[in-house]
Write an enzyme that holds these catalytic residues in place. Sequence first.
Site, mmCIF file in Angstrom:
data_model
loop_
_atom_site.group_PDB
_atom_site.id
_atom_site.type_symbol
_atom_site.label_atom_id
_atom_site.label_comp_id
_atom_site.label_asym_id
_atom_site.label_seq_id
_atom_site.Cartn_x
_atom_site.Cartn_y
_atom_site.Cartn_z
ATOM 1 N N LYS A 209 -9.696 -2.927 8.668
ATOM 2 C CA LYS A 209 -8.414 -2.464 9.207
ATOM 3 C C LYS A 209 -8.652 -1.976 10.639
ATOM 4 O O LYS A 209 -9.239 -0.908 10.841
ATOM 5 C CB LYS A 209 -7.881 -1.340 8.319
ATOM 6 C CG LYS A 209 -6.696 -0.584 8.878
ATOM 7 C CD LYS A 209 -6.334 0.557 7.926
ATOM 8 C CE LYS A 209 -5.378 1.548 8.553
ATOM 9 N NZ LYS A 209 -5.040 2.645 7.622
ATOM 10 N N GLU B 31 0.853 -1.191 0.000
ATOM 11 C CA GLU B 31 0.000 0.000 0.000
ATOM 12 C C GLU B 31 0.889 1.241 0.000
ATOM 13 O O GLU B 31 1.809 1.346 0.812
ATOM 14 C CB GLU B 31 -0.883 -0.027 1.251
ATOM 15 C CG GLU B 31 -1.464 1.299 1.671
ATOM 16 C CD GLU B 31 -1.929 1.310 3.119
ATOM 17 O OE1 GLU B 31 -2.096 2.424 3.668
ATOM 18 O OE2 GLU B 31 -2.115 0.232 3.723
#
Length: 210
Positions: A128, A40
């Site tokens: 998350k 990411e």
Amino acid sequence: MDLTAALATHRLVAIVRGGDPDAALRTVLALAEEGVELIEVSLAAPDALSVIERARTTLGPDRPLGAGTVLTAEDARTAHSAGADFAVTPGLGDGVRAARELGMPVLAGVLTPTEIIAAQAMGVAALKVFPVAEAGGAAYVKALRGPFPDAAFVPVGGVDEDVARACLAAGAIAVGVGSPLVGDAADGGSITALRERARAFRKVVEEATR
């Protein structure tokens, strides 16, 4: 892409955020070379979109590449245009909705049970749990799995090797790791040291998968 399946398979998301775009690109490519499959690039970093664009060109169309810190609909649109194929958010803002509309799977930031329920209703791929260290680490992940036994939790925030090992043992599908893995590489620091840390974290997740 099937982000949930990728998380279950690879169990590690590297989070790249740095002040030097060229160093950030080198970091992404070195992580990929070391077998870190899910990477990411945080949009909070300078010229992050160019890093994503250049990484996509080098890695090719089939390698997973995410955009992090997706806050707004515009963040989602520009990240998608740059070549990101999944989005990571710190919360449940417009970026989640826009990414979903674009067909991008989302790893959405949550902390509370109420946020987990809301995120699941939005059709996100995984959750998350952020910031997990401040919330109680692996013990908090284990507590959340009581009411949400089938949720795909990805703890992020303060995840070093020990926390990663404990969170995976507590039932997390994967862990997201920033500075304990990336260190100062994305600011121009040692790529050799980065590679060593990548191998150490890969060993942690491989042991957890056995």
